[in-house]
Design a protein around this motif. Structure first.
Motif, short mmCIF file in Angstrom:
data_model
loop_
_atom_site.label_atom_id
_atom_site.label_comp_id
_atom_site.label_asym_id
_atom_site.label_seq_id
_atom_site.Cartn_x
_atom_site.Cartn_y
_atom_site.Cartn_z
N TYR A 101 36.62 60.66 47.49
CA TYR A 101 37.51 59.58 47.82
C TYR A 101 38.87 60.30 48.02
N GLN A 112 44.74 44.65 46.88
CA GLN A 112 43.86 45.11 47.15
C GLN A 112 44.39 46.45 48.15
N HIS A 126 38.44 52.43 53.79
CA HIS A 126 37.44 51.11 53.34
C HIS A 126 38.52 50.25 52.83
N HIS A 128 39.14 47.33 49.32
CA HIS A 128 38.63 46.69 47.80
C HIS A 128 39.40 45.64 47.49
N LYS A 134 34.97 43.35 45.62
CA LYS A 134 33.38 43.75 46.41
C LYS A 134 34.67 44.49 47.49
N THR A 135 33.75 45.50 48.36
CA THR A 135 34.06 46.57 48.91
C THR A 135 33.70 46.63 51.00
#
Length: 694
Positions: A101, A112, A126, A128, A134-135
């Motif tokens: 990551y 976010q 991505h 999150h 939640k992702t």
């Protein structure tokens, strides 16, 4: 966090003993289990961790950072994302699994977090949602994205990605013969027609260019905003109203011949209209808007044909397009500006071997906030570090010392607090080398030099110790009192390690850096090193009959040059050097820059100057046993340079060994095992010539 296994010992042993019987004679450092050693061993490199890319939320309440660790099974650096509460210091893993990551970036409302990960098998963007935990994967890109940037309204993410360009013209027109079905033909020829056709770590460059895209944060399809045979924007900045992007680019037809030129451009997202905001000679970069959107600060660097210039801070008034200077007479290089108010900035700068944060007013007053940005450069003690600032002025940064790699720290209301302790499990119980400053004057012209030396664990000032002079690369870079895994290893094996910032080093201003102009390498910069060695001997604990010298890149050049000037060193380690500038400039990947910025001009018109700067011109004087260490895929200092020195020394019957690192580019310490290998070969070579000290 990586877990030590006995595999580490096996890996290190195979690295140390696989190549040459000479190195198999090197005594082991301890007779007890490595896992219980109270000293810093080669295997400990696999267990180091460090914090990077520290990002504080806009509301100042949380910090997300990249936690990097070494994976002994894959011989690579593994990156995860961790979340810190600024008030309590509580730390939680956000994304910590087998995937990697990077580039965590907060939305303006702090709710976010966008990031890039290879969880799908390919690096994708991505998102999150923190409150909901939640992702979602937002992108399905064909190439790897970079430079991830939020729009202020939170609706879009801008990024860059390489896009294929047209193939070479001759390849499009060459006659092709049809290959029969099932035929086994050789691979097709590689056709090159671009000025910049290779890059260290990448090899031959694909015909592609960096383009700018936007992607809805709610999901959807990316939109390409730029096109053409240019590289756009590695420093994206949205306008405060989110309607446009500002970035740096060189859109001149001659861009390949202009390595230090670029302008700032504004790209309207609705119309895709491109407008030049600056047209200055030189390099404009790092645009950042004031809170009211009326001013645009940016960095500017001269394109003069010299090897070093300071990076200056300037302000563009968007009302009248006038550009003003901030601290124009300050002889320091300014980096990473962020508006603090309409009349002041938070900036990063390097000064006397330290990376610092400070406030800089539009009137030019610089006030230091902290001098502890450090610890991200793992192998050697180069200046390193990074910061981010929240909307309410809380600063998060990478904090490091000579005893520890980078941790996460926060600075608020003038008070600095270190929030993590990533290496206490590994280092807290170990005896480490200690770092000390030494100031001396060069015998060449009396110029003051700053250096440091590391003393071995259990150091006794009444005893005599062998000394390693370790010369930094660049040459316009700087060492300082920072963490160095490699130098900790040298010191643990009983050496005093001396390193200095000789003329040409950065962090001392433009005047000092330019003392090496057209003298890289030379008797002048060697005099700086030699004077430092003499200053160390005067301290009373250095054995002047056990002096060793080594360095990498520019430090490798300086080492090879030094042993052509003096025989005072028992042995030398010349790492990824340039030996013959006449051959290097037209084979390495930096020829468009070096030819005109580090040299008076092209080699065929300046043969004498190029030869004078080449260590090969002095090879007839060399008596010092020399080990050469270079990556076989190095395109910055090609291994053909090492081969020239190796063959010349062999012809002269000088004891010489060449260590070739398969597949490695210029950064031969970019994998843990390679870092270990480099250090242990150097130690073994020095041990061969080291004699007992009194």
């Amino acid at each position: 966090m990586p877990i030590f296994s006995q595999c580490a010992l096996a890996v290190a042993a195979s690295l140390l003993f696989s190549s040459n019987a000479l190195f198999a004679q090197t005594p082991t450092s301890t007779s007890t289990s490595i896992t219980s050693s109270q000293y810093f061993e080669a295997e400990d490199i696999f267990d180091l961790e460090y914090a990077a890319d520290v990002q504080i939320s806009p509301d100042g309440s949380k910090i997300v950072y990249v936690r990097a660790s070494n994976d002994i099974m894959t011989d690579s650096t593994h990156t995860t994302l961790w979340l810190l509460d600024v008030k309590t210091g509580k730390q939680l893993p956000l994304f910590a699994d087998k995937f990697n990551y990077s580039q965590p970036r907060w939305s303006a409302d702090s709710k976010q977090l966008a990031f890039i990960s290879d969880v799908s098998g390919k690096r994708q963007i991505h998102l999150h949602w923190l409150a909901e935990n939640k992702t979602a994967q937002l992108s399905t890109l064909q190439a790897s994205p970079g430079n991830l940037t939020w729009s202020p309204d939170g609706k879009q993410l801008a990024f860059t990605m390489n896009v294929a360009a047209q193939e070479a013209a001759v390849k499009q027109t060459v006659k092709k013969v049809k290959k029969p079905k099932g035929a086994n033909w050789s691979e097709s020829a590689i056709v090159i027609d671009r000025v910049r056709y290779q890059a260290d770590g990448q090899g031959f460059l694909k015909p592609e260019f960096r383009q700018i895209f936007v992607l809805p944060s709610a999901g959807g399809t990316e939109r390409q905003l730029t096109k053409g045979d240019f590289n756009y924007g590695s420093d994206l900045s949205f306008t405060p109203d989110s309607s446009a992007l500002v970035f740096s680019a060189n859109l001149s037809p001659e861009w390949e011949f202009q390595p230090r030129d670029s302008n700032l451009y504004r790209l309207d997202l609705a119309t895709e209209q491109l407008t030049a905001l600056t047209e200055m000679a030189g390099d404009e970069s790092s645009p950042v808007f004031s809170a009211d959107g009326k001013q645009l600060a940016f960095l500017w660097q001269s394109n003069d044909l010299v090897p070093y210039t300071n990076s200056k801070l300037k302000i563009l008034s968007l009302k009248n397009n006038e550009i003003s200077d901030v601290a124009a007479n300050l002889d320091l290089s300014i980096e990473s500006p962020n508006w603090q108010s309409n009349s002041s900035f938070i900036v990063q700068y390097d000064q006397r071997g330290m990376r610092k944060l400070g406030t800089l007013t539009t009137n030019g007053k610089l006030t230091e906030l902290t001098a502890n940005l450090s610890g991200v450069s793992q192998p050697q003690p180069y200046l390193s570090g990074q910061y981010s600032v929240s909307a309410n002025g809380v600063i998060a940064y990478t904090h490091g010392t000579s005893q520890r790699p980078s941790e996460v720290a926060v600075l608020q209301k003038g008070k600095a607090t270190v929030l993590t302790a990533l290496n206490e499990d590994l280092l807290a119980h170990k005896k480490l080398a200690q770092t000390h400053e030494v100031i001396y004057k060069s015998s060449f012209d009396g110029e003051e030099m700053q250096g440091w030396y590391m003393t071995p664990p259990d150091f006794d000032p009444t005893k005599k110790y062998p000394l390693i002079l370790e010369i930094h690369g660049g040459p316009h870079l700087a060492y300082g009192p920072h963490w160095s895994a490699e130098m900790q290893r040298y010191a643990k094996e009983g050496y005093v390690v001396f390193f200095d910032n000789h003329r040409g080093s950065s962090s001392y201003g433009e005047r000092f850096a330019m003392l090496l102009h057209n003298k890289y390498s030379s008797p002048e910069d060697y005099a700086d090193h030699d004077s430092g060695v003499n200053a160390m001997i005067k301290l009373g604990f250095v054995d002047e009959n056990n002096l060793f010298i080594g360095g990498g890149s520019a430090g490798g050049i300086a080492t090879a040059y030094a042993i052509g000037l003096t025989n005072r060193y028992k042995a030398a380690a010349v790492v990824k050097p340039i030996i013959n500038w006449l051959s290097k400039v037209l084979t390495g990947d930096s020829y468009t820059y070096q030819t005109f910025h580090q040299f008076p001009g092209v080699p065929w018109e300046n043969v004498e100057h190029y030869w004078q700067r080449s260590p090969l011109s002095l090879v007839g004087n060399v008596q010092t046993p020399t080990i050469l260490i270079t990556g076989e895929s190095d395109r910055r200092t090609p291994i053909s340079e090492s081969e020239q020195f190796y063959q010349a020394l062999k012809l002269r019957r000088i004891d010489t060994t060449m260590v070739r690192v398969p597949g490695s580019p210029h950064g031969i310490s970019n994998r843990p095992s390679r870092m270990i290998e480099k250090v242990e070969y150097m130690l073994a070579w020095f041990e061969k010539y080291r004699t007992p000290s009194n």
